[in-house]
Enzyme design. Structure first.
Site, PDB file in Angstrom:
ATOM      1  N   GLU A 465      78.848   0.769  53.070  1.00 17.80           N
ATOM      2  CA  GLU A 465      79.144  -0.083  54.198  1.00 17.80           C
ATOM      3  C   GLU A 465      79.487   0.811  55.391  1.00 17.80           C
ATOM      4  O   GLU A 465      80.532   1.435  55.415  1.00 17.80           O
ATOM      5  CB  GLU A 465      80.338  -0.926  53.720  1.00 17.80           C
ATOM      6  CG  GLU A 465      81.078  -1.696  54.693  1.00 17.80           C
ATOM      7  CD  GLU A 465      82.424  -2.150  54.054  1.00 17.80           C
ATOM      8  OE1 GLU A 465      82.637  -2.001  52.822  1.00 17.80           O
ATOM      9  OE2 GLU A 465      83.256  -2.615  54.811  1.00 17.80           O
ATOM     10  N   ASP A 538      84.129  -0.895  50.181  1.00 12.66           N
ATOM     11  CA  ASP A 538      85.569  -0.658  50.150  1.00 12.66           C
ATOM     12  C   ASP A 538      86.230  -1.541  49.099  1.00 12.66           C
ATOM     13  O   ASP A 538      85.762  -2.640  48.815  1.00 12.66           O
ATOM     14  CB  ASP A 538      86.208  -0.971  51.515  1.00 12.66           C
ATOM     15  CG  ASP A 538      85.753   0.021  52.571  1.00 12.66           C
ATOM     16  OD1 ASP A 538      85.119   1.019  52.200  1.00 12.66           O
ATOM     17  OD2 ASP A 538      86.038  -0.217  53.754  1.00 12.66           O
ATOM     18  N   ASP A 540      88.503  -3.506  49.228  1.00 13.61           N
ATOM     19  CA  ASP A 540      89.312  -4.588  49.798  1.00 13.61           C
ATOM     20  C   ASP A 540      88.487  -5.872  49.912  1.00 13.61           C
ATOM     21  O   ASP A 540      87.344  -5.932  49.451  1.00 13.61           O
ATOM     22  CB  ASP A 540      89.870  -4.163  51.158  1.00 13.61           C
ATOM     23  CG  ASP A 540      88.758  -3.779  52.127  1.00 13.61           C
ATOM     24  OD1 ASP A 540      87.577  -4.083  51.837  1.00 13.61           O
ATOM     25  OD2 ASP A 540      89.059  -3.166  53.158  1.00 13.61           O
ATOM     26  N   ASP A 542      87.081  -7.382  52.487  1.00 13.30           N
ATOM     27  CA  ASP A 542      85.834  -7.268  53.240  1.00 13.30           C
ATOM     28  C   ASP A 542      84.758  -6.601  52.400  1.00 13.30           C
ATOM     29  O   ASP A 542      83.596  -7.016  52.413  1.00 13.30           O
ATOM     30  CB  ASP A 542      86.057  -6.424  54.503  1.00 13.30           C
ATOM     31  CG  ASP A 542      86.587  -7.277  55.640  1.00 13.30           C
ATOM     32  OD1 ASP A 542      86.562  -8.519  55.498  1.00 13.30           O
ATOM     33  OD2 ASP A 542      87.027  -6.702  56.647  1.00 13.30           O
TER      34      ASP A 542
END
Ligand code: 0RA
Length: 679
Positions: A465, A538, A540, A542
């Site tokens: 990303e 990641d 997380d 997102d």
């Protein structure tokens, strides 16, 4: 003084002479003289008002801001020459801009060649007067490039000038370039020195265009970055700053860190850099007779990925079209790296070109030279011939030193640039022989960092990303077997997008191109270029979202890829727990709590660091935890064949056009959203 005023005088009308004879004598009420000189001034500056575009490139908002830049440049010249330390810039209601410096003050005594007019008046009413006052007045004048204060004067409905010089204050006013008051001594001063110019751009020329605080502020900031010896004090009437505009009403701009500060500021803390910044300043080599040739200042960031950019300046004036100083800079970098390659016996270093180096840097270059020559209609290119060799020599010396100071760093930079050179050569060969190379390397997206091995069974591709994570992944990968493709931001939600929109999406096009196997009804598994396709986002929310979008895409467009077990999820950690020399990674909050309790036997402090994203993770950590095939854990994405319909329905409800289905699912599964990933 004679140096300053050595140019021949502009032709004057004989008739005007007697009437204007006492014009510089500060006698109030001598309007007669002004009427006479007015006619002449009008004639002198008339071309400017008639064709403003010829002088400032137009009559729009940008042209309007050229006026501000011109006046500020003159004050900057005075600072760069060492005569001024502070410049005040103030924007007031009524589109009135005031720029004041604490320099020597524009001379007010009679001009030696036109004893009836002050030097000030000649400067403000004679076209190209700027050039006439160059030479030894300024070691490194930028004003030469500028159109001159007279152009600003001609295009202002009002200009008020105040000079503090020789313990006296002098004032004069102009309207549309014509003096409307004599130059008058209006007071005394003990210690003030300098020039203050207030002007209101003429609405007859610029219509309703007005100064934009944010634009002026940015200009001031960039000037302050370009000369660390100056402090620019900015102020703007609060009524002029629109809601939502974060331009300050007051600011003191002084940057002792110069260009390096400016570059760091622009790149942001997350920039994926290959090495620390290379920044500094140096004297340009002096002339044979020992004369000072000026100086150069630079800041260079070698980028692992991202957009290359070079901003150059001469005497604080931007040179967006480059020129001889950029040539010198380029040569220093290329020759420096080639020479380093020679030293390290890296044969391929000889193939490095400027394109390879410049394509991977973000940099600022600022030179200060005497009598610069500019070219082009808007004079945005430096053409002074001597600049290229001077800059090359000064920079080459410093670059060689910098490389030699840190060989591992220099080597990784060299390897990176060589890789770029090879990519370039490969691209060219492909272009030249499109038939011959009907190989699998045909038409790969530019963002792909491919691996060197060709057999799909031995290779894998990481989909990451953004460029910053891409940078870390490139450093952490095994060049032979692991390829990296950075995808920008959130890709299209493919479950709800139309086929048309899907096909048009560049990120997805790049992805399919990189995989080589086509999609939809043109899908051909035998052409898949990598054995494993690994989504690495990641750790997380997102990241999870992007991973789910990608999985949806694969599920829709390349379901065979999933069915044949080629799609995987990487599992980057979210935390690193460190005690002394020992580090343990944790995937999420629960994992962290568990490991804090079970993994550390001794008492001592445990340092917990949370990775903001893959781009922030040191490549060594990323390699160890997530990418190294011997140490990582991957999740294989599966869609059980007997459950196809259920899966389709699940994907439809979660990713499709009906948000209410999504909402229902989230409500039902609020406790176990983690399962979302277990498609
Ligand atoms: C001509 C000659 C000298 C100074 C200047 C112009 C001058 C121009 C500007 C424009 C903005 N601020 C300025 N400050 C100075 C030299 C005067 C001397 O030798 O004392």
């Amino acid at each position: 003084m004679s140096d300053l005023f050595s140019e021949p005088p502009p032709p004057r009308k004989p008739a005007a002479k007697p009437a204007a004879a006492s014009a510089t004598k500060p006698e109030a009420g001598n309007t007669q003289a002004y009427d006479a000189s007015a006619i002449e001034v009008l004639e002198g500056l008339e071309p400017v008002r008639r064709r403003p575009g010829m002088y400032i490139g137009g009559t729009d908002e940008t042209a309007l801001h050229h006026l501000a830049a011109e006046v500020l440049d003159n004050a900057m010249d005075e600072a760069v020459a060492g005569h001024a330390s502070t410049i005040d810039v103030a924007l007031e209601p009524g589109n009135k801009l005031t720029i004041r410096d604490n320099g020597r003050g524009i001379p007010v005594d009679p001009h030696p060649r036109f004893p009836d007019r002050s030097a000030l008046e000649v400067i403000l009413t004679t076209l190209h007067a700027g050039g006439k006052f160059s030479g030894k007045a300024y070691a490194t004048s930028g004003g030469l490039h500028g159109v001159g204060s007279s152009v600003v004067n001609a295009l202002s409905s009002r200009m008020d000038v105040e000079i503090a010089r020789d313990r006296a204050i002098w004032q004069q006013a102009y309207e549309r370039g014509i003096p409307v008051t004599p130059l008058e001594k209006t007071g005394a001063t003990q210690n003030r020195r300098g020039t203050q110019i207030s002007f209101i751009p003429d609405t007859q020329i610029f219509g309703t265009h007005a100064f934009v605080p944010a634009r002026l502020y940015k200009l001031c900031r960039s000037k302050a970055f370009l000369f660390r010896g100056v402090t620019i004090r900015w102020s703007c009437d609060p009524s002029l700053i629109k809601a939502g505009d974060d331009t300050p009403t007051e600011a003191v701009l002084h940057f002792p860190g110069g260009l390096a500060d400016s570059l760091t500021d622009e790149l942001g803390p997350k920039a994926p850099l290959l090495t620390p910044l290379w920044a500094g300043d140096a004297a340009l080599p002096p002339a044979a007779d020992g004369t000072d040739n000026g100086r150069v200042e630079w800041a260079v960031a070698f980028l692992e990925s991202g957009t290359a950019a070079l901003a150059s300046y001469c005497n604080t004036i931007p040179t967006p079209q480059g020129g001889t100083h950029e040539t010198g800079f380029r040569n220093a970098l290329v020759k420096g790296l080639r020479a380093w390659g020679d030293q390290r016996s890296a044969k391929k270093a000889s193939s490095i070109t400027a394109e390879d180096v410049l394509g991977s840097i973000a940099a600022k270059l600022s030179v200060f030279i005497r009598d610069p020559q500019f070219q082009g209609q808007t004079k945005e290119k430096l053409t002074s011939n001597e600049a290229s060799k001077l800059v090359e020599t000064a920079l080459r010396d410093r670059f060689d030193h910098w490389l030699a100071q840190n060989p591992p760093q220099a080597d990784s930079l060299l390897a990176f640039v060589i890789e770029r050179a090879e990519e370039r050569i490969r691209r060219r060969e492909q272009k030249d022989t499109p038939r011959k190379s009907a190989t699998r390397r045909l038409r790969l997206p530019g963002k792909l960092t491919d691996c060197t091995r060709e057999r799909a069974e031995e290779t894998e591709i990481f989909l990451v990303e953004g460029d910053s994570a891409g940078g870390s992944a490139k450093q952490a990968r095994n060049r032979e077997t692991q390829a990296v493709l950075p995808l920008r931001g959130k890709i299209l939600n493919v479950a709800s997008a139309t086929t048309e929109k899907l096909r048009a999406n560049q990120e997805l096009k790049d992805l399919i191109e990189a995989l080589g196997c086509g999609s939809g009804d043109r899908f051909d598994l035998s052409k898949l270029r990598y054995g494993r396709v690994i989504i690495m986002t990641d750790a997380d929310v997102d990241g999870a979202h992007i991973a789910s979008l990608l999985m949806t895409f694969f599920y829709r467009e390349l379901p065979e890829l999933i069915r044949n077990g080629h799609l995987y999820l990487a599992q980057p950690p979210l935390y690193r727990l460190t005690q002394g020399a020992r580090s343990v990674y944790a995937m999420d909050d629960a994992d962290r709590e568990r490991k804090l309790k079970t993994e550390f036997k001794s008492k001592g402090k445990i340092d917990v660091s949370r990775f903001k994203g893959l781009g922030e993770m040191p490549p060594a950590d990323l390699k160890e935890t997530t990418m190294d095939p011997n140490r990582r854990t991957l999740l294989r994405v599966v869609a059980p064949p007997e459950d196809r319909l259920a899966t389709r329905e699940r994907v439809e409800s979660l990713m499709g056009r009906k948000p209410e289905l999504r909402f229902a699912f989230i409500q039902e599964h609020a406790q176990s959203v983690g399962e979302l990933l277990d498609v």
